[in-house]
Design an enzyme around this catalytic site. Structure first.
Site, PDB file in Angstrom:
ATOM      1  N   ASN A   9      33.481  -0.176 -31.179  1.00 27.53           N
ATOM      2  CA  ASN A   9      33.556  -1.032 -32.366  1.00 27.53           C
ATOM      3  C   ASN A   9      34.939  -1.688 -32.478  1.00 27.53           C
ATOM      4  O   ASN A   9      35.577  -1.659 -33.527  1.00 27.53           O
ATOM      5  CB  ASN A   9      33.228  -0.228 -33.632  1.00 27.53           C
ATOM      6  CG  ASN A   9      32.967  -1.131 -34.833  1.00 27.53           C
ATOM      7  OD1 ASN A   9      32.786  -2.332 -34.693  1.00 27.53           O
ATOM      8  ND2 ASN A   9      32.954  -0.546 -36.020  1.00 27.53           N
ATOM      9  N   GLU A  35      30.856  -3.091 -27.311  1.00 22.57           N
ATOM     10  CA  GLU A  35      31.417  -3.745 -28.493  1.00 22.57           C
ATOM     11  C   GLU A  35      32.954  -3.702 -28.453  1.00 22.57           C
ATOM     12  O   GLU A  35      33.599  -3.292 -29.419  1.00 22.57           O
ATOM     13  CB  GLU A  35      30.862  -3.121 -29.778  1.00 22.57           C
ATOM     14  CG  GLU A  35      30.897  -4.097 -30.935  1.00 22.57           C
ATOM     15  CD  GLU A  35      30.191  -3.600 -32.193  1.00 22.57           C
ATOM     16  OE1 GLU A  35      30.202  -4.344 -33.182  1.00 22.57           O
ATOM     17  OE2 GLU A  35      29.638  -2.477 -32.186  1.00 22.57           O
ATOM     18  N   ASP A 148      24.811   1.377 -26.114  1.00 20.01           N
ATOM     19  CA  ASP A 148      24.348   1.396 -27.492  1.00 20.01           C
ATOM     20  C   ASP A 148      23.031   0.630 -27.505  1.00 20.01           C
ATOM     21  O   ASP A 148      23.019  -0.594 -27.418  1.00 20.01           O
ATOM     22  CB  ASP A 148      25.386   0.733 -28.399  1.00 20.01           C
ATOM     23  CG  ASP A 148      24.914   0.571 -29.832  1.00 20.01           C
ATOM     24  OD1 ASP A 148      23.791   1.014 -30.150  1.00 20.01           O
ATOM     25  OD2 ASP A 148      25.670  -0.013 -30.638  1.00 20.01           O
ATOM     26  N   ASN A 150      20.846   0.565 -29.964  1.00 23.78           N
ATOM     27  CA  ASN A 150      20.469   0.132 -31.313  1.00 23.78           C
ATOM     28  C   ASN A 150      19.010   0.457 -31.630  1.00 23.78           C
ATOM     29  O   ASN A 150      18.339  -0.280 -32.362  1.00 23.78           O
ATOM     30  CB  ASN A 150      20.753  -1.365 -31.510  1.00 23.78           C
ATOM     31  CG  ASN A 150      22.149  -1.611 -32.067  1.00 23.78           C
ATOM     32  OD1 ASN A 150      22.557  -0.983 -33.045  1.00 23.78           O
ATOM     33  ND2 ASN A 150      22.901  -2.499 -31.428  1.00 23.78           N
ATOM     34  N   HIS A 247      30.680   5.220 -34.029  1.00 21.29           N
ATOM     35  CA  HIS A 247      29.862   5.909 -33.039  1.00 21.29           C
ATOM     36  C   HIS A 247      30.659   7.075 -32.459  1.00 21.29           C
ATOM     37  O   HIS A 247      31.882   7.134 -32.614  1.00 21.29           O
ATOM     38  CB  HIS A 247      29.499   4.972 -31.879  1.00 21.29           C
ATOM     39  CG  HIS A 247      28.633   3.815 -32.262  1.00 21.29           C
ATOM     40  ND1 HIS A 247      27.326   3.695 -31.862  1.00 21.29           N
ATOM     41  CD2 HIS A 247      28.906   2.697 -32.999  1.00 21.29           C
ATOM     42  CE1 HIS A 247      26.822   2.562 -32.331  1.00 21.29           C
ATOM     43  NE2 HIS A 247      27.759   1.943 -33.021  1.00 21.29           N
TER      44      HIS A 247
END
Length: 259
Positions: A9, A35, A148, A150, A247
Site C-alpha cells: 500500500n 501496490e 493481492d 482482492n 495487509h
C-alpha cells in the site's frame, strides 16, 4: 526457497515504517510487492541491492497508482512485465519472473469496490488473466502465483461472510472464478496445507483500525502454485507481525533443493 508476497500500500510509506529492517529479519529469496504506488526511479534501489536483491519492476502509467515489484536473490533470472492486455498493463498489474524452471507471477488484481464500472472491469480482467495464465502453464509447468487477489474465496476467508454477500471481493461470480482456478491447474497453497484453519486473514480495513487488533479481516492475499509444485510445498504462513500496511505478508517455503 522462501517466497513472500506483500501488498505494501505504497512502498515509500512502507520503507518509512521499517520495511527494510523487517526484510533483513525475514530474508526471503523472492519478495513480491503489490501496490507499490511508485516508479522504479522513485525508489533508492541501492537499499535493496545492498541486501543482495535484484529488482524487477512493472509500474503503472498513472503516477502514485498500483504497480508491482519483485526482488530476487537469484543471480540468473528473466522478467517480463504485463500480459498484453492494454488496460491491465497500463495499470502495472502483472510481473512475471523466471528463475530457472520456476516462474513467479506477481499480480495485483483489480478492486471493484469503487462501483459498477470497476467491478465490470475486474470480471473482464479475471477472464483475461485466467486465459493468459493457463496458456503460460502449457509451456511453464512450475508456476507460483503471488498477489493481492482482492477476493475472499470461501466463508472462512472473511470475518463476516453473511454481511458481505453483496460486497465486491466476496461476490458469487468472483468466488466462482477462484473455484475455477483452484479446481484446475492451481492450488491455494495456504488452504492446501491448512484445510481446517479459520480466522487467518491478510487484510483489515483502515477505516476501523480496531478491526486488526480484533482480527476481523479478510484473506485476500494468496500464493497459489501449479499442481506440479504440490510435492515441494513445505509451509505457508501469514506474517501478521508485519505492520507496514493494511495487509500482512504471506510466506511460502518450497523444498526447491529436491527439484
Amino acid at each position: 526457497m522462501k517466497i513472500v508476497s506483500y501488498n505494501v500500500n505504497g512502498l515509500r510509506a512502507a520503507i518509512k515504517k521499517g520495511l527494510l529492517d523487517w526484510l533483513v529479519q525475514t530474508a526471503p529469496d523472492v519478495l513480491c510487492l503489490q501496490e507499490v504506488k511508485a516508479l522504479q526511479t522513485d525508489i533508492d534501489l541501492s537499499l535493496f541491492e545492498s541486501l543482495g536483491y535484484q529488482c524487477h519492476w512493472f509500474g503503472a502509467e498513472k503516477k502514485g497508482y498500483s504497480g508491482v515489484a519483485t526482488f530476487t536473490k537469484e543471480a540468473v533470472c528473466e522478467h517480463y512485465g504485463g500480459t498484453g492486455h492494454g488496460q491491465s498493463d497500463a495499470e502495472g498489474r502483472v510481473l512475471r519472473t523466471d528463475i530457472g524452471d520456476l516462474t513467479v507471477i506477481n499480480a495485483y488484481f483489480p478492486s471493484g469496490t469503487t462501483g459498477s464500472v470497476r467491478q465490470t472491469y475486474k470480471m473482464l480482467w479475471l477472464d483475461q488473466f485466467y486465459d493468459w495464465l493457463t496458456q503460460l502453464h502449457t509451456v511453464r509447468k512450475q508456476i507460483i502465483l503471488c498477489g493481492d487477489y482482492n477476493i475472499a474465496h470461501t466463508e472462512v476467508d472473511l470475518h463476516n461472510p453473511k454481511g458481505n454477500t453483496k460486497t465486491s471481493g466476496f461476490l458469487p461470480e468472483e468466488r466462482l472464478w477462484m473455484d475455477r482456478l483452484t479446481s484446475g491447474p492451481f492450488v491455494d497453497t495456504f488452504r492446501h496445507l491448512h484445510p481446517e484453519t479459520t480466522d487467518s486473514y491478510s487484510w483489515w480495513s483502515q477505516r476501523f483500525p480496531h478491526l486488526r487488533d480484533e482480527n476481523k479481516g479478510w484473506r485476500i492475499d494468496y500464493i497459489c502454485a501449479s499442481k506440479e509444485l504440490v510435492p515441494y510445498l513445505q509451509t505457508v504462513t501469514h506474517l501478521k507481525d508485519a505492520v507496514h500496511s493494511d495487509h500482512c505478508p504471506v510466506a511460502l517455503t518450497l523444498d526447491w533443493n529436491l527439484m
